[in-house]
Design an enzyme around this catalytic site. Structure first.
Site, mmCIF file in Angstrom:
data_model
loop_
_atom_site.group_PDB
_atom_site.id
_atom_site.type_symbol
_atom_site.label_atom_id
_atom_site.label_comp_id
_atom_site.label_asym_id
_atom_site.label_seq_id
_atom_site.Cartn_x
_atom_site.Cartn_y
_atom_site.Cartn_z
ATOM 1 N N CYS A 124 8.345 -38.308 -4.450
ATOM 2 C CA CYS A 124 8.750 -37.904 -3.101
ATOM 3 C C CYS A 124 10.260 -37.999 -2.940
ATOM 4 C CB CYS A 124 8.052 -38.760 -2.057
ATOM 5 S SG CYS A 124 6.250 -38.610 -2.082
ATOM 6 N N CYS A 132 1.057 -32.973 -6.720
ATOM 7 C CA CYS A 132 0.480 -33.593 -5.518
ATOM 8 C C CYS A 132 0.381 -32.630 -4.344
ATOM 9 C CB CYS A 132 1.287 -34.819 -5.111
ATOM 10 S SG CYS A 132 2.962 -34.408 -4.596
#
Length: 177
Positions: A137, A67
């Site tokens: 994350c 990402c």
């Protein structure tokens, strides 16, 4: 700001031009980010850097190639108590990555290195209500604190080894004299 952009661009699309009795179609795109994520994104805590060369600072730099998120987390450790006394982060990434970093800095301040190393990404994801697609994350934040602790310990190990070498050299020099 995120809300206003989403509302302005996607919030209400009226069909009154085609049918006057139709209700507007509303898209609720802000639901993809939980309020806690928005709070940490709009008001991140502990943003900044610590001097990387200080012996009491550990730096963790991690990234997610999938990402493009990159996270730097730094800890300052009290050498007497082995507790984290200061923590800073810089993150290039999405709102969830920034929120995970910000939350992690609040979470580890005041903890011992051992306690901080036990924090799992699931705790971060649960606290911030991250959706499954954003779990990476929280994994980055976990990896960042572990990397910072490892860096700090390697610096301390190198400093201890240097001190032993200095003592040995001084002892050898005194024996020769």
């Amino acid at each position: 700001m995120l809300r206003s952009v989403l509302t302005r661009n996607f919030g209400l699309i009226s069909q009154t031009a085609t049918r006057t009795s139709a209700r507007p179609i509303a898209f609720n795109l802000t639901r993809s980010y939980h309020e806690k994520v928005i709070d940490h994104y709009e008001r991140p805590r502990n943003v900044g850097s610590l001097p990387r060369t200080d012996s009491d600072v550990g730096t963790g730099l991690v990234g997610a190639p999938a990402c493009g998120d990159v996270m730097k987390l730094q800890i300052r450790v009290d050498e007497r108590t082995n507790k984290i006394v200061d923590v800073k982060f810089k993150t290039f990434g999405c709102g969830s990555a920034i929120a995970s970093s910000s939350y992690m800095t609040e979470r580890v301040r005041g903890m011992s290195l051992e306690e901080a190393g036990k924090i799992k990404n699931t705790e971060i994801a649960k606290e911030l209500s991250l959706p499954p697609v954003k779990l990476h994350c929280s994994m980055l934040a976990e990896d960042a604190i572990k990397s910072a602790i490892k860096d700090y310990k390697s610096k301390r190990g190198a400093a201890s080894a240097q001190n032993v070498n200095n003592i040995n050299q001084q002892s050898s020099a005194q024996a020769i004299v």
